[in-house]
Write a protein that holds these residues in place. Structure first.
Motif, PDB file in Angstrom:
ATOM      1  N   ILE A 138     -16.103   2.645  -0.456  1.00 18.39           N
ATOM      2  CA  ILE A 138     -15.180   3.437  -0.925  1.00 18.39           C
ATOM      3  C   ILE A 138     -14.468   3.317  -2.288  1.00 18.39           C
ATOM      4  N   HIS A 139     -15.056   4.446  -3.246  1.00 17.20           N
ATOM      5  CA  HIS A 139     -14.424   4.483  -4.680  1.00 17.20           C
ATOM      6  C   HIS A 139     -13.200   4.994  -4.671  1.00 17.20           C
ATOM      7  N   GLY A 140     -12.037   4.544  -4.289  1.00 15.89           N
ATOM      8  CA  GLY A 140     -10.848   5.298  -4.123  1.00 15.89           C
ATOM      9  C   GLY A 140     -10.112   4.456  -3.437  1.00 15.89           C
ATOM     10  N   ASP A 141      -8.771   5.121  -2.718  1.00 17.83           N
ATOM     11  CA  ASP A 141      -7.730   4.277  -2.217  1.00 17.83           C
ATOM     12  C   ASP A 141      -8.243   4.937  -0.456  1.00 17.83           C
ATOM     13  N   ILE A 142      -7.255   3.847   0.388  1.00 16.06           N
ATOM     14  CA  ILE A 142      -7.440   4.422   1.898  1.00 16.06           C
ATOM     15  C   ILE A 142      -5.972   4.915   1.911  1.00 16.06           C
ATOM     16  N   LEU A 143      -5.711   6.052   2.220  1.00 15.70           N
ATOM     17  CA  LEU A 143      -4.201   6.560   2.279  1.00 15.70           C
ATOM     18  C   LEU A 143      -3.986   6.692   3.920  1.00 15.70           C
ATOM     19  N   LEU A 144      -2.840   6.289   4.044  1.00 11.86           N
ATOM     20  CA  LEU A 144      -2.106   6.347   5.460  1.00 11.86           C
ATOM     21  C   LEU A 144      -1.161   7.387   5.461  1.00 11.86           C
ATOM     22  N   ASP A 145      -1.754   8.380   6.620  1.00 13.97           N
ATOM     23  CA  ASP A 145      -0.588   9.422   6.626  1.00 13.97           C
ATOM     24  C   ASP A 145       0.141   9.435   7.841  1.00 13.97           C
ATOM     25  N   ARG A 146       1.290   8.980   7.634  1.00 11.70           N
ATOM     26  CA  ARG A 146       2.333   8.510   8.658  1.00 11.70           C
ATOM     27  C   ARG A 146       3.408   9.462   8.748  1.00 11.70           C
ATOM     28  N   ALA A 173       3.991   6.279  13.064  1.00 10.96           N
ATOM     29  CA  ALA A 173       3.022   7.403  13.638  1.00 10.96           C
ATOM     30  C   ALA A 173       1.432   6.603  13.313  1.00 10.96           C
ATOM     31  N   LEU A 174       1.325   5.706  12.808  1.00  9.08           N
ATOM     32  CA  LEU A 174       0.167   5.009  12.523  1.00  9.08           C
ATOM     33  C   LEU A 174       0.301   3.323  12.787  1.00  9.08           C
ATOM     34  N   ALA A 175       0.741   3.088  13.778  1.00 12.03           N
ATOM     35  CA  ALA A 175       1.384   1.608  14.168  1.00 12.03           C
ATOM     36  C   ALA A 175      -0.183   1.079  14.645  1.00 12.03           C
ATOM     37  N   VAL A 176      -0.608  -0.115  13.851  1.00 14.54           N
ATOM     38  CA  VAL A 176      -1.721  -0.798  14.117  1.00 14.54           C
ATOM     39  C   VAL A 176      -1.196  -2.036  15.145  1.00 14.54           C
ATOM     40  N   ALA A 257       5.252  -7.606  12.126  1.00 12.16           N
ATOM     41  CA  ALA A 257       4.738  -7.589  10.727  1.00 12.16           C
ATOM     42  C   ALA A 257       5.857  -7.067   9.788  1.00 12.16           C
ATOM     43  N   PRO A 258       6.014  -7.583   8.711  1.00 15.58           N
ATOM     44  CA  PRO A 258       7.322  -6.925   7.795  1.00 15.58           C
ATOM     45  C   PRO A 258       7.258  -5.602   7.601  1.00 15.58           C
ATOM     46  N   ASP A 259       5.962  -4.945   7.661  1.00 13.86           N
ATOM     47  CA  ASP A 259       6.054  -3.534   7.275  1.00 13.86           C
ATOM     48  C   ASP A 259       4.471  -2.859   7.706  1.00 13.86           C
ATOM     49  N   PRO A 260       4.631  -1.696   8.545  1.00 17.27           N
ATOM     50  CA  PRO A 260       3.687  -1.061   9.086  1.00 17.27           C
ATOM     51  C   PRO A 260       2.373  -0.914   7.941  1.00 17.27           C
ATOM     52  N   VAL A 261       2.646  -0.544   6.771  1.00 23.51           N
ATOM     53  CA  VAL A 261       1.642  -0.272   5.797  1.00 23.51           C
ATOM     54  C   VAL A 261       0.828  -1.719   5.672  1.00 23.51           C
ATOM     55  N   LEU A 262       1.793  -2.628   5.376  1.00 26.66           N
ATOM     56  CA  LEU A 262       1.216  -3.945   5.306  1.00 26.66           C
ATOM     57  C   LEU A 262       0.198  -4.465   6.416  1.00 26.66           C
ATOM     58  N   MET A 263       0.717  -4.413   7.703  1.00 31.27           N
ATOM     59  CA  MET A 263      -0.127  -4.644   8.772  1.00 31.27           C
ATOM     60  C   MET A 263      -1.314  -3.696   8.810  1.00 31.27           C
ATOM     61  N   ALA A 264      -1.422  -2.595   8.538  1.00 34.35           N
ATOM     62  CA  ALA A 264      -2.885  -1.801   8.515  1.00 34.35           C
ATOM     63  C   ALA A 264      -3.480  -1.981   7.587  1.00 34.35           C
ATOM     64  N   THR A 280     -12.618  -1.466  -2.980  1.00 36.48           N
ATOM     65  CA  THR A 280     -11.767  -2.095  -4.017  1.00 36.48           C
ATOM     66  C   THR A 280     -10.375  -1.552  -4.373  1.00 36.48           C
ATOM     67  N   GLY A 281     -10.012  -0.424  -3.691  1.00 33.61           N
ATOM     68  CA  GLY A 281      -8.775   0.157  -3.939  1.00 33.61           C
ATOM     69  C   GLY A 281      -7.667  -0.379  -3.422  1.00 33.61           C
ATOM     70  N   HIS A 282      -6.641   0.665  -3.227  1.00 38.49           N
ATOM     71  CA  HIS A 282      -5.509  -0.018  -2.438  1.00 38.49           C
ATOM     72  C   HIS A 282      -5.113   0.858  -1.180  1.00 38.49           C
ATOM     73  N   VAL A 283      -4.730   0.153  -0.282  1.00 39.36           N
ATOM     74  CA  VAL A 283      -4.185   1.032   0.783  1.00 39.36           C
ATOM     75  C   VAL A 283      -2.463   1.223   0.530  1.00 39.36           C
ATOM     76  N   ARG A 284      -2.484   2.607   0.842  1.00 43.63           N
ATOM     77  CA  ARG A 284      -1.107   3.207   0.668  1.00 43.63           C
ATOM     78  C   ARG A 284      -0.667   3.967   1.537  1.00 43.63           C
ATOM     79  N   SER A 285       0.680   4.540   1.460  1.00 40.17           N
ATOM     80  CA  SER A 285       1.080   5.713   2.493  1.00 40.17           C
ATOM     81  C   SER A 285       1.057   6.873   1.742  1.00 40.17           C
ATOM     82  N   ALA A 286       0.736   7.963   2.196  1.00 40.39           N
ATOM     83  CA  ALA A 286       0.657   9.046   1.444  1.00 40.39           C
ATOM     84  C   ALA A 286       0.268  10.176   2.608  1.00 40.39           C
ATOM     85  N   THR A 287       0.841  11.510   2.274  1.00 41.62           N
ATOM     86  CA  THR A 287       0.499  12.613   3.247  1.00 41.62           C
ATOM     87  C   THR A 287      -1.082  13.139   2.808  1.00 41.62           C
TER      88      THR A 287
END
Length: 473
Positions: A138-146, A173-176, A257-264, A280-287
């Protein structure tokens, strides 16, 4: 002869139900309450046949009290009837960009559907499916739509100051994995104590300074371990500075976990690497971007299965996720606690419940505001008994002396295995409600609420009550 016996029992039961409800508590229950320094004025009891009739006992049954996790019974029945036992939650995976020769030049999107049972291994199954569809890098980010849930800011310490306790984990909405990290704590033969994570989590660091504590008993070991959890960037640090009683044997320590995004982020990175993927990208919250394309979807287990985990083990996060899902009926989104409560209140009168006698906050019982009465809980139990969803509702409840939160209650006694009972516990609250098959073969419904500073001493009174109801005297 059998017919005559059945007729005699029926006549006896009709006669009993025709009598006025007894307001006084059973003598053995009263003695247990006195031993625990709990006044009868702090207790409510409702007992009756599940299919109707006058109650057998009604002690302060119209007094509003905090029901703790017994509130989950309301959420369970409403969800079974409104959503249906086969309802599932869907987690979508989408791509944005081009996929060629295993390389995604762009972002991978995980769109949460509110799944209350998205454990790390189920998430692993979803990511394995992504790999099987040709995504290697994945040459980009992983987006978490919550965005499916619209929730107020969550302070895990707000309820009782115990921010690390798993029951304080935030719904999402994305509780891991219930937004919880699990460590296996076990004493070693050399006198040390091991603390090992049981789930893959990139960036998890465990500072284990636990000291073994000798002795025969297993006291409040979680408090003795004194866990601390902090976040720094994309890493999570768990510190264990306390003691662990060796008599406890092996235990599982669940930490919010301190934060759902951090957990995921931690789980996704670890599993993706295990699957041979690169990122090599980031995991972040986004629509979800408008130009994203659906790659695959993951269906949760059905609601009926999820409820067995929710109620038997009193999982607060799962109950809150299911409660919020009530707001998703008819395609409405995003889900809010207010919308879910409105939908729940609209359903309640159809089952004989009075919404004015309930205070609803999150549907899980993890609340200082939620209220009901023993009589209303009795009405709920009767509605469930007559519902087409009765088998699924009952199957979700702990069995006396067998499993869930009732596993250690009256095991090996005549009462074991003869009742389905949901329990509740908060500081100052002990509660229980459900069904019991008595010694004469009759089903009895009951609701039991204690609100008092000494409520923790009320376990013996509950066991006395269950024994009394079973005896059918």
């Amino acid at each position: 002869m059998k017919s005559l016996i059945h007729i005699s029992l029926a006549i006896a039961l009709i006669g009993l139900l025709g009598q006025p409800a007894r307001a006084a508590l059973p003598d053995d229950v009263t003695r247990a309450l006195r031993a625990g320094n709990i006044p009868e004025s702090a207790v409510s009891l409702w007992v009756g046949a599940p299919d109707g009739g006058k109650p057998l006992w009604a002690h302060r049954s119209d007094t509003p009290r905090n029901p703790a996790s017994v509130m989950k019974l309301l959420t369970s029945l409403a969800s079974l009837e409104l959503l249906g036992p086969a309802w599932t939650w869907k987690t979508d995976v989408l791509t944005r960009g081009t996929l060629s020769a295993g390389v995604l030049e762009g972002d991978l999107i995980l769109r949460g559907g509110g799944d209350p049972f998205l454990t790390w291994d189920r998430l692993g199954g979803l990511l394995r499916d992504v790999r099987s569809r040709g995504v290697r890098e994945i040459h980009g980010d992983i987006l978490l739509d919550r965005s499916l849930f619209a929730l107020p800011p969550h302070d895990p310490a707000a309820f009782d100051g115990r921010a690390v306790r798993a029951y304080n984990a935030a719904p999402d909405a994305l509780a891991v994995n219930f937004n919880a990290i699990t460590l296996r704590i076990s004493p070693r033969a050399d006198g040390g104590v091991d603390a090992v994570p049981t789930l893959p989590f990139a960036g998890l660091q465990v500072e284990n300074s636990l000291r073994a504590q000798a002795g025969d008993g297993c006291p409040s070991w979680r408090d003795l371990v004194a866990p601390e959890i902090t976040a720094k960037g994309e890493s999570v640090n768990v510190r264990l500075p306390g003691r662990f009683p060796t008599a406890c044997g092996e235990k599982m320590l669940n930490l919010a976990a301190p934060d759902p995004v951090l957990m995921a982020n931690g789980v996704i990175r670890a599993i993706w690497q295990e699957l041979g993927g690169r990122f090599t990208g980031h995991v972040r919250s986004a629509t979800t971007p408008a130009d994203a394309s659906l790659l695959t979807s993951w269906q949760s287990p059905p609601l009926a299965d999820a409820l067995r985990e929710t109620d038997k083990y009193s999982n607060n996060l799962m109950a809150r996720q299911i409660f919020l899902s009530l707001a998703l009926l008819d395609g409405a989104a995003p889900a809010t606690p207010e919308a879910a409560a409105t939908r729940l209140r609209a359903w309640m009168p159809t089952r004989g419940l009075d919404p004015q006698q309930w205070v609803i906050e999150n549907g899980s019982g993890l609340s200082r505001q939620e209220r009901s009465t023993a009589a209303q809980l009795g009405t709920l139990l009767r509605a469930a008994w007559m519902s087409p969803r009765m088998p699924e509702f009952m199957a979700a409840q702990p069995i006396i002396g067998i499993d869930g939160t009732m596993k250690k209650r009256l095991p090996g006694t005549a009462v074991a295995g003869r009742g389905y009972v949901k329990t509740g516990t908060l500081d100052g609250v002990k509660s229980a409600a459900g069904y019991l098959l008595d010694a004469r073969g009759r089903w009895i419904a009951f609701a039991w609420l204690i609100n008092h500073p000494n409520a923790d001493a009320g376990d013996a009174a509950l066991e006395a009550l269950l024994t009394r109801l079973y005896a059918a005297e």
